[in-house]
Design a protein around this motif. Structure first.
Motif, short mmCIF file in Angstrom:
data_model
loop_
_atom_site.label_atom_id
_atom_site.label_comp_id
_atom_site.label_asym_id
_atom_site.label_seq_id
_atom_site.Cartn_x
_atom_site.Cartn_y
_atom_site.Cartn_z
N ALA A 84 -13.24 -40.82 18.11
CA ALA A 84 -13.90 -42.13 18.19
C ALA A 84 -13.98 -42.65 19.62
O ALA A 84 -14.33 -43.80 19.83
CB ALA A 84 -13.17 -43.13 17.30
N GLY A 85 -13.63 -41.82 20.59
CA GLY A 85 -13.73 -42.24 21.98
C GLY A 85 -12.41 -42.61 22.61
O GLY A 85 -11.39 -42.80 21.93
N LYS A 86 -12.43 -42.74 23.95
CA LYS A 86 -11.21 -43.00 24.70
C LYS A 86 -10.60 -44.34 24.35
O LYS A 86 -9.37 -44.46 24.18
CB LYS A 86 -11.50 -42.93 26.19
N ALA A 87 -11.42 -45.40 24.25
CA ALA A 87 -10.90 -46.74 23.97
C ALA A 87 -10.15 -46.77 22.64
O ALA A 87 -9.06 -47.34 22.54
CB ALA A 87 -12.03 -47.76 23.98
N ASP A 88 -10.73 -46.16 21.61
CA ASP A 88 -10.08 -46.13 20.30
C ASP A 88 -8.76 -45.35 20.38
O ASP A 88 -7.76 -45.74 19.77
CB ASP A 88 -11.01 -45.49 19.28
N SER A 89 -8.75 -44.27 21.13
CA SER A 89 -7.52 -43.47 21.27
C SER A 89 -6.43 -44.25 21.97
O SER A 89 -5.25 -44.17 21.60
CB SER A 89 -7.83 -42.18 22.04
N LEU A 90 -6.80 -45.02 22.99
CA LEU A 90 -5.80 -45.86 23.67
C LEU A 90 -5.26 -46.93 22.72
O LEU A 90 -4.06 -47.24 22.75
CB LEU A 90 -6.43 -46.50 24.91
N THR A 145 -18.25 -49.86 25.28
CA THR A 145 -18.46 -49.83 26.73
C THR A 145 -18.08 -48.46 27.25
O THR A 145 -17.26 -47.76 26.65
CB THR A 145 -17.61 -50.91 27.44
N VAL A 146 -18.70 -48.05 28.37
CA VAL A 146 -18.40 -46.73 28.92
C VAL A 146 -17.29 -46.78 29.96
O VAL A 146 -16.85 -45.74 30.44
CB VAL A 146 -19.67 -46.08 29.54
N THR A 147 -16.86 -47.98 30.35
CA THR A 147 -15.72 -48.12 31.26
C THR A 147 -14.78 -49.16 30.66
O THR A 147 -14.81 -50.33 31.05
CB THR A 147 -16.16 -48.54 32.67
N GLU A 148 -13.97 -48.72 29.75
CA GLU A 148 -13.09 -49.62 29.00
C GLU A 148 -12.03 -50.27 29.89
O GLU A 148 -11.53 -51.36 29.59
CB GLU A 148 -12.43 -48.87 27.85
N ASP A 149 -11.70 -49.65 31.03
CA ASP A 149 -10.64 -50.20 31.88
C ASP A 149 -11.07 -51.50 32.55
O ASP A 149 -10.35 -52.50 32.49
CB ASP A 149 -10.19 -49.16 32.92
N MET A 150 -12.26 -51.52 33.17
CA MET A 150 -12.71 -52.76 33.81
C MET A 150 -12.95 -53.84 32.77
O MET A 150 -12.58 -55.01 32.98
CB MET A 150 -13.98 -52.53 34.62
N GLU A 151 -13.58 -53.49 31.66
CA GLU A 151 -13.87 -54.49 30.63
C GLU A 151 -12.60 -55.18 30.16
O GLU A 151 -12.56 -56.41 30.00
CB GLU A 151 -14.59 -53.83 29.45
#
Length: 480
Positions: A156-162, A282-288
């Motif tokens: 499901a993507g990096k954000a979901d994994s985090l 979003t494609v840059t979950e860290d800044m968001e």
């Protein structure tokens, strides 16, 4: 009609003439802002070094002083580096930490390599989904290494994994680390120092990311730091030094830091949970996330700091070919555009303090739109000179602002790094970096600006804003 055409041509020439001055004025304004950030960065780093001289990190080695940390890794198709990365993390010098790996439905041997590499066994763990996530399939542990937990989940993507990693984590703070990265042994101690000194105020911290290409990595440990031999990696080394050492350090001094690299960042878990965790669209979950934390904390009336710490270092693999580099930089810039647009109501809003009236406008007008101004500026100013609309003196002044000022900031950041932390020990390395600090302004920077301008075009006119995958080759032995 001829008179009308002549008048239109006259107006066009005047407009182009005025546009040239607008471009030059933009460069002057941006250069002054960069100079101010450089001076703030020097002040921030000097204060940090002075604080370090009054205390040692050994004081934090007692669990009563250093709070527990959960190191969270989102892994998707990382078979070439995942085992070395986890080995490196388990060797970190910190009194109480765990490593949570969320395997995001990898289609390669990532999960199998983890199971074999650490002798993991499937187990049952109570999973409390404080943050809503995709399906969790299984948990893997090794009783002989209780600090490691591997979670297998649906893709499901990096954000979901985090978010899965945050749900599983047991510590009050979590550190997000990319699966293709290696932390220096004392990196967690250094990154946690501002939090230990002021736990009620500091809600997030970020460290420096450096390029591991060319260095010697054995069994998950960085054995010897070396400059990469290929030019593309060396150019990225210079770029990273400039971006982190004076860009983020300067903004941190103003408590207006909007970007903490997801490659290496520390967060207070409850604050992130209260803000809603990482967003998926979003494609840059860290800044968001960092921008949303600023928004959440200011709207709830909480005093806080989000800090950049200039000495904990995370070493990461950088793209080694132009296609992968293009994908990475376009994704970063697309994410910047998405974050600014999502929080556009904060722009120039006094309710958000310095974040609203400086940090976000800076990201919009300097970082986001700067590449467009640069690409258009090079074309218009050059054509204007060739057509005789502007004179030679103006053209040379433009080149000075566009190129020589860039050289000044690049070499200044390199010298600042060399005077403080000196991760590249050889004097030859300093001269090589200084040379590439000059070279990057003749082609490399312009190419990056072109790719970033493409990302802005994509943001406005393309419906396809999916994540551009950057393929990794794994840690090299240091021989290239």
């Amino acid at each position: 009609m001829i008179k009308a055409l002549g008048l239109s041509l006259y107006n066009l020439v005047n407009f182009i003439y005025l546009f040239n001055y607008l471009v030059l004025g933009y460069y002057v304004a941006v250069s002054l802002i960069y100079l101010a950030l450089l001076l703030l960065a020097v002040w921030h780093i000097v204060l940090h070094l002075l604080r370090l001289s009054y205390g040692t990190y050994q004081e934090m080695m007692h669990s009563s002083v250093a709070p527990p940390i959960s190191v969270v890794i989102a892994a998707y198709n990382e078979e070439s580096t995942i085992v070395d990365s986890i080995k490196s993390l388990l060797l970190l010098n910190y009194p109480d930490f765990e490593v949570v790996v969320a395997n995001d439905g990898s289609t390669d041997a990532t999960l199998r390599n983890l199971i074999d590499g650490f002798n993991l066994k499937k187990t049952n763990i109570v999973y409390r989904a404080h943050l809503t996530t995709a399906r969790v399939n299984a948990f893997y542990v090794n009783p002989d290494e209780p600090r490691l937990i591997v979670v297998d989940k649906a893709h499901a993507g990096k954000a979901d994994s985090l978010n899965v990693g945050i749900n599983v984590s047991r510590a009050p703070y979590f550190c997000s680390v990319d699966a293709d990265s290696i932390l220096e042994r004392d990196a967690l101690l250094r990154l946690m120092r501002p939090i230990v000194e002021d736990p009620e105020l500091v809600r997030a911290t970020g460290g420096i990311v450096r390029i591991v290409n060319g260095s010697v990595v054995k069994n998950g440990r960085l054995v010897e730091v070396r400059l990469p031999k290929d030019s593309l990696s060396r150019l990225q080394v210079v770029e990273y030094i400039r971006s982190f050492l004076f860009g983020r350090a300067g903004l941190s001094a103003l408590n207006s830091l909007l970007i903490i690299s997801g490659t290496f960042s520390m967060f207070h878990k409850r604050t992130v949970q209260a803000a809603g965790g990482y967003l998926l669209n979003t494609v840059t979950e860290d800044m968001e996330l960092v921008v949303r934390l600023h928004k959440h904390l200011r709207e709830t009336g909480q005093k806080y700091k989000i800090n950049f710490v200039p000495d904990p270092i995370c070493w990461t693999e950088a793209p080694k070919d132009l296609d992968m580099l293009k994908r990475q930089r376009r994704r970063w810039h697309l994410g910047l555009a998405e974050s600014i647009y999502a929080y556009r109501k904060m722009l120039f809003n006094p309710a958000y303090g310095i974040v609203g009236w400086f940090a976000l406008p800076y990201q919009l007008f300097v970082e986001l739109l700067g590449p467009v101004v640069e690409v258009v500026g090079y074309f218009v100013v050059t054509v204007s000179f060739l057509l005789g609309i502007i004179n030679f003196e103006f053209f040379m002044l433009f080149l000075v602002m566009a190129i020589l000022v860039g050289i000044f900031f690049s070499t200044g950041a390199i010298l600042l790094e060399e005077m403080t932390y000196r991760r590249y020990p050889k004097i030859k390395d300093l001269f090589i970096l200084l040379a590439f600090g000059v070279i990057e302004n003749f082609g490399y920077r312009q190419l990056l600006s072109l790719w970033r301008a493409q990302a802005i075009f994509k943001f406005f006119f393309s419906k396809d804003k999916k994540w551009e995958v950057v393929e990794k080759r794994g840690f090299a032995s240091g021989v290239e």
